[in-house]
Design a protein around this motif. Structure first.
Motif, mmCIF file in Angstrom:
data_model
loop_
_atom_site.group_PDB
_atom_site.id
_atom_site.type_symbol
_atom_site.label_atom_id
_atom_site.label_comp_id
_atom_site.label_asym_id
_atom_site.label_seq_id
_atom_site.Cartn_x
_atom_site.Cartn_y
_atom_site.Cartn_z
ATOM 1 N N VAL A 174 3.026 -1.495 -1.796
ATOM 2 C CA VAL A 174 3.167 -2.078 -2.947
ATOM 3 C C VAL A 174 1.624 -3.106 -3.531
ATOM 4 N N LYS A 213 5.680 1.443 -7.755
ATOM 5 C CA LYS A 213 5.363 0.755 -6.821
ATOM 6 C C LYS A 213 4.655 0.038 -7.435
ATOM 7 N N ALA A 248 4.492 -12.195 -3.748
ATOM 8 C CA ALA A 248 3.013 -10.755 -2.960
ATOM 9 C C ALA A 248 3.373 -10.745 -2.150
ATOM 10 N N LEU A 298 6.392 -10.323 -0.180
ATOM 11 C CA LEU A 298 6.940 -8.906 -0.184
ATOM 12 C C LEU A 298 6.441 -9.048 0.740
ATOM 13 N N SER A 299 5.350 -8.876 1.378
ATOM 14 C CA SER A 299 4.424 -8.830 2.169
ATOM 15 C C SER A 299 5.274 -8.904 3.195
ATOM 16 N N PHE A 333 6.609 -4.602 3.465
ATOM 17 C CA PHE A 333 5.912 -4.331 2.195
ATOM 18 C C PHE A 333 3.755 -4.070 2.251
ATOM 19 N N THR A 355 1.530 -4.882 1.137
ATOM 20 C CA THR A 355 1.236 -5.458 -0.162
ATOM 21 C C THR A 355 0.368 -5.686 -0.870
#
Lengths: 618, 618
Positions: free
Chosen positions: A329, A351, A366, A369-370, A374, A376
Motif C-alpha cells: 500500500v 491501495k 503508515a 499499517l506497516s 503491509f 507500506t
C-alpha cells in the motif's frame, strides 16, 4: 460480571500503587483514573492471553503510554503477563515493563509516550482491518490532555473519511494534567470537536462499570467511529489522591502507600517486591521486536534509457509491486501527481491511501499499517516526509515498523519553491531513528532496483530523491551502468569511473552532473575517479580505503554539515586515513529560490562548478 | 471604492499570469482565487508602503505562501514593491521575490510555505499586541487545503484561550488542492471546527468585494477571533482556468497566456519582462533579515554551591530576567513544574504563556513572538522541543527569529520515562536549522551564565540540559569553576583539568561524572585531562589542537552517530590531526527505561565506566 470487574480494578489499583512505590517512579494519578476503563476494555475486547497476537484479535492502543502501571496491572490481572515480574520490574532497566508501554508485551499493540500519536496508530490498524477484511475492532484509549495535540484532529477526520466503524476512542477525561486543570491549560471542547468530524459521541461516568460496558457495546456495533468521553477522577479510589494534580507523576511514599492500601481494603507484602527488585541485575533488557516474514514478488526491473525523473521510476515500481502483491500500500499527503502515486492510483486506487495535508497523522498511521503486515510506502516531499514528521518516524522506529519512507523533491533540486521546500536533512535526520536505513539512488534505473529491494526487506528505509529529470548513468562504453544485470547490494559503493588521484564521491541527483564533469575532464586529459554512495550510513570501507587516499571531493545536494561528507570524514578518521586534500561541497545556508539548474551552479553542484573545483585541486 | 478594487484585482490577475509565465514556474490557480481577498485586505488594513514596519501597523500573514504571485502583485499595486522587479524577478535566484513569500519584503510579516504554520505565527503576533498594549489587528490568510493540518486546530484553541479579538482568519475556500477536490481528499468541516473552538464564523463570496470589506469590518470590530470563510473559484477570472486543479502549480504557456490576458481585457508587453529576466545575473540575492536591537539587563549571576539540577538554574534565571526586563516571556507546553517555569509563574504569571500539549503551535507562535521584540524562551522537554518541533524551528530559523529554545530532560538522564522520552538529538537536529547555535551547560552555575548570555544576544539558540541534580564543577582546589568571575564566552572550551596524554572531552550532564572519574584516577596516579565543550557547533581549534593529539575519549549523553564526538572527528580531520587513540562513547540504540544512575552505567557514561574505559586505553 460487574462485581468481578470491580474486584479486579480494586486489585489493579493496589498493583499500580505498589509498582510505582517500589520503583519510586511513575504516574499513579492517571493510572487510577483510567483503570476502570482498562479493566472493562480488556475484559470486553476479543483478545486473550493464550493467543495474544491472533490475527483476528481486537487491537487496544493506549495512547497516553505513561499510564503503564494501569495497563500492566490489567494485563497481569487477565494473565497476559506475570504479576510479580511487573510489580518488581516496573521501570527497571532489566525489565520489559518500561516507563511507557512497549509494543511486543502481550496485549500491547503500540509503544506510546509521545502524546497524541496513538489515535493515528489505531487508525492505521483499523484501515488495515478493512483492507484485510478482518472483523477485528480497534480501541484507542487516550487522555484528555493529549486531545489538544493537532495530530488528533487530523486523525479524527481520517476516521470519518474511511468510515472506520471498527474504531472506538475512549477518553479518560479526568480534567487534570501536569500544570493544572486541563480545561484551564488549553480547553478542548471534546464533544463539539468530535461532532464536527461527524463521530458518535457517548458521555459516561468512567468509574461506573455498567456505563462503561454498555458504551463499549454500543460503540462496537454502531456504524460510525465513536468516542466515549469517560468522566473520571484522577487518583480515584484513594481519598487523598483524588482530584489532585500532585500524583500525576509522583508515586506515594511508603507511609502514604500503607494508608492507601488500607483504604483499598487490601494488604500487600511490598517488602517482597522491594527485595525482588534489589536482586535484579543492572543490565539492559532484550528489546521486544515484533516482525513478520516478507513474501514479496519484486517483479522484473524496468529499464530507463531516456532522461527521466527518479520519481517516475519510483511511482512505476510501486505500482508494479502493488499489481503483483496484495500487501503493498502507499500513503499520500496530497502530492499524488508530484510523488507519482498517480500511477498506482490508476491501476489500484484501493491501495492508495490519501490522507491530505496531515503529515503527522499520515506518518504515524503508515507505521501502524506497516506493522499490520503491509509493505507500506509513505510518499512525500522530503521536507514533509522527513523534517515535518521527524518525531513520528522516530516513534515508528521505536515500534520496529516496516515502513518505506520514499521522499521526492529533496535538495535544492526542488528549485523555485525555495528554502521552505528544500529538504536538506534526508541523510542526517534518519540517523536519529535508530534502525532506519537511508538509500539515495542516482538515476531511474537504480531507483527501480532500490524500490524493489526495500519492499523485499523487513525494516524501515528512507529512499530519497530529487525532482528533476536526470540522464541515466552510463559506463565508459556508453551502456547503462545500472542495467538488467545490475543487482542492488545494500552498502556497496559503485565505482562509476576508475581513478585514484582525484576522486569525486557523490550520490543522488548530483551524480549525473559529476559524471558529466568527469567525462569532460577526461577529454582534457584529467583523469578523475567517481564513486556513487547510495547507502551513506553503511560505507564500504574497502572502496573508501582504496579511493579516498589522495585528493577527494565530496559533493552533495544536502546540508554540508551533517551529510555524506561528514559521514565519510568520520569513517576515514576512524580508518586513520587522512587524504592529501579533502573538500566538501554542499549546502551551508538556507538556499534561495530559483531554477534548479541555476541553484546547482550557485551552490557548486553542477558539472561546470565541479570541474572548476577539480581544477583548483590540481 | 469597490470599483477601484475591482480594477486593481484585474491588473493583479494579469500580473500573476505574467510573472508565472515569465518564470515558467509558480502557482497561478490559488493566486487567482485569493487575489480579491488580498486586494481588499491590503486596502482595508492599517499598513502603508511609506512606513511598512511601523510598530502600530496591522500584521498580515499569508499562510499558504505559494500564492506569492498574488501577494507580490498586490504589494506592487499598492506601492510596497516595484512591479517590474517583481514580474521580471519572480522565482529568480537574484531576486528577493522567491517562490514562497519571504519575511522582510515590505508588507510580508512571515515567511511561509510549510502549510498550516501561518495561523500560529499570527497568534504569536496577536499575543504580542496584547502584551505590548498595541491596538494593531492581525489578519491571517489561509487556504482550505492547509486547514487540515493539526497545528491549525491547536492554534484555534489558543486564540480562544487568550481571547484574541485582534485576530481574523480569512480562508480562501476554493475546494481544490493538488490531488483534487479538498472535500474529497480530506474533508474539513470548517464552520463546525471553528465553532467548536468558539470563533465567530462569517461565510462570504470571496469574489464579491462588498461582502469581503463588510466581513473585514465586522471581524475587526467584534470581540472574538473571527474566521471569514470565503468561497472562491480557483483560477477565477480566466474562463479556462476556473475550477480546474491543473493550474494549481502550473503556469500558462505563452499561447494560453495571450488568451487569458485578452479575456482580462488587458494588454501586456510580456516580451519586455522576458528580456529583463534574461539580463539578471545568476547569483544568490542577499537574504532579508529583520532584527532588532537587544537591550536587556542580564542581572547578577546566581551562584549554586549545593547539588542542584540545571533546570532550577534555568527557571531562576528566566524569572530573574523577566523581573528585570519587560520584554522577556516564556512559553510552556504543560510542563511548568518540570521545566521550572513555575518560578516565573509565581512572580510574573502574565509573562508565562501556557499553550498546553500543542507543541507545534507553541513553537511557531514562540518564533513570531520573538520576532515582535520579545526575548522568548520556549521551554520544553528535549524530545518535544527538538524532535517533535523540528520543522517548526526550521521555519523559525528561516524567519530569523530571536528564540531561545531551552530544553530540559535531555539524554538518558531522563531515566525511567524511557526511549520515547530520551532526547538524543539536541546537538544534531539544530544543525539543520541554519543560524541556530547550541549551548549545553554543565552545571547550575554555567547554566545561569548561559541563560543570561543568550537573552542578551539577538538570534536563535538551543540551551539543552538533563534532568538530574548535579554537583557543581570545581577547580582542583575545590572552589567553583564557574564562579562569580566566570564569564561565558561562546565557543570557548573550558579546560577543567589539565593533562594531554589522555583527555576526556565531554559536555552537559556527563561532565560531573567525568570530573569524578578524573579526580579519582588522579589519586591512583593516572593523570587525565578534562575538557568541557559547551558549544559543540563552534569548536575551539586551539584547545583541540593542543589537547586532542594523543589519547582522546569523547563521552556524551547523546546519539553517538551525530553528536559532539562526530563534530570533533570532523574538526580534527580538517585540522589534519589523527590522535593516537580516539574513542567515542554515547548512545547507539534506543535506550531502555530505568533510573538514570543505572542508565549512565549501562551506556558507559558514569564515573565507574569512564574510569574503566580510560584504564583500557592505557
Amino acid at each position: 460480571m460487574i462485581k468481578n470487574l470491580e474486584e479486579i480494578a480494586r486489585q489493579c489499583r493496589a498493583d499500580i500503587l505498589t509498582m510505582t512505590t517500589v520503583a519510586a517512579s511513575g504516574h499513579p494519578g492517571g493510572s487510577m483514573s483510567s483503570i476502570d476503563l482498562l479493566v472493562s476494555l480488556y475484559s470486553f475486547a476479543n483478545i486473550f492471553p493464550n493467543d495474544p497476537w491472533n490475527e483476528k484479535r481486537d487491537r487496544i492502543v493506549v495512547s497516553h503510554g505513561h499510564i503503564s502501571p494501569a495497563v500492566y496491572s490489567t494485563l497481569a490481572a487477565y494473565g497476559f503477563v506475570n504479576r510479580d515480574e511487573v510489580i518488581a520490574g516496573f521501570r527497571h532497566p532489566s525489565s520489559i515493563f518500561e516507563g511507557h508501554i512497549t509494543r511486543g508485551i502481550p496485549g500491547v499493540e503500540w509503544t506510546t509516550g509521545n502524546l497524541g500519536q496513538g489515535l493515528s496508530a489505531g487508525i492505521g490498524m483499523a484501515i488495515a482491518g478493512k483492507l484485510k477484511k478482518e472483523n477485528y475492532h480497534v480501541f484507542v484509549v487516550m487522555s484528555d490532555g493529549e486531545s489538544a495535540k493537532g495530530q488528533v484532529a487530523e486523525a479524527r477526520r481520517t476516521a470519518r473519511k474511511f468510515n472506520l466503524d471498527n474504531l472506538t476512542v475512549i477518553i479518560d477525561y479526568n480534567d487534570i494534567q501536569i500544570s493544572g486543570r486541563a480545561s484551564n491549560i488549553m480547553y478542548v471542547d471534546l464533544r463539539e470537536e468530535y461532532q464536527a468530524a461527524d463521530w458518535n459521541v457517548i458521555e459516561i461516568d468512567g468509574h461506573d462499570f455498567e456505563q462503561i460496558i454498555s458504551a463499549l457495546k454500543i460503540a462496537k456495533n454502531d456504524k460510525k467511529p465513536t468516542v466515549i468521553i469517560a468522566h473520571t477522577i484522577i487518583g480515584k479510589g484513594v481519598s487523598f489522591m483524588e482530584d489532585t494534580p500532585k500524583y500525576h507523576g509522583k508515586p506515594l511514599s511508603l507511609d502514604e502507600y500503607e494508608k492507601a492500601i488500607s483504604e483499598l481494603g487490601l494488604s500487600v507484602d511490598i517488602e517482597k517486591y522491594i527485595k525482588m527488585r534489589e536482586k535484579l541485575d543492572i543490565r539492559e533488557h532484550k528489546q521486544l521486536k515484533l516482525k513478520y516474514e516478507i513474501n514479496i514478488d519484486t517483479g522484473n526491473p524496468k529499464i530507463y534509457r531516456e532522461k527521466t525523473d527518479n520519481r517516475t521510476a519510483l511511482g512505476n515500481a510501486i505500482a508494479d509491486l502493488a499489481q503483483l502483491n496484495n500487501n503493498v500500500v502507499a500513503i499520500d499527503c496530497d502530492l499524488k501527481s508530484s510523488v507519482k502515486l498517480d500511477i498506482l492510483d490508476k491501476i489500484k486506487p484501493e491501495k492508495l491511501i490519501e490522507i491530505g495535508v496531515q503529515e503527522h497523522n499520515a506518518a504515524a498511521l503508515a507505521g501502524a499499517l506497516s506493522a499490520e503486515g503491509f509493505v507500506t510506502f509513505f510518499a512525500d516531499f522530503g521536507v514533509f516526509g522527513i523534517d515535518e514528521t521527524f518525531n513520528q518516524h522516530r516513534l515508528n522506529a521505536i515500534n520496529n515498523t516496516n515502513l518505506k519512507v520514499v521522499v521526492t523533491h529533496c535538495g535544492v533540486d526542488v528549485g523555485e519553491d525555495g528554502k521552505t521546500h528544500h529538504a536538506l536533512n534526508y541523510i542526517s535526520a534518519p540517523l536519529a531513528w535508530f534502525g532506519f536505513k537511508v538509500i539515495v539512488p542516482a538515476d531511474p534505473n537504480q531507483t527501480d532496483k532500490v524500490v524493489r529491494y526495500v519492499a523485499s526487506q523487513y525494516g524501515n528505509y528512507v529512499v530519497a530523491m530529487g525532482r528533476s529529470k536526470v540522464s541515466s548513468i552510463t559506463k565508459p562504453d556508453g551502456s547503462l551502468f545500472f542495467d538488467e544485470n545490475y543487482e542492488f547490494k545494500y552498502g556497496k559503493i559503485d565505482v562509476i569511473r576508475d581513478g585514484e588521484d582525484i576522486v569525486i564521491i557523490t550520490l543522488g541527483s548530483v551524480l549525473p552532473h559529476a559524471l558529466k564533469a568527469v567525462d569532460e575532464l577526461a577529454k582534457e586529459g584529467i583523469n578523475v575517479g567517481l564513486l556513487n554512495v547510495s547507502c551513506p550510513f553503511d560505507l564500504d570501507e574497502e572502496a573508501l580505503s582504496r579511493y579516498a587516499r589522495n585528493k577527494v571531493i565530496v559533493v552533495e545536494d544536502h546540508n554540508v554539515y551533517n551529510g555524506l561528507g561528514t559521514l565519510i570524514e568520520s569513517k576515514l578518521f576512524n580508518l586513520k586515513i587522512l587524504p592529501d586534500m579533502f573538500i566538501k561541497v554542499g549546502i551551508d545556508r538556507f538556499p534561495v529560490s530559483g531554477n534548479s539548474k541555476y541553484l546547482f551552479n550557485i551552490y557548486g553542484l553542477d558539472s561546470e562548478k565541479i570541474k572548476e573545483t577539480i581544477k583548483s585541486m590540481i
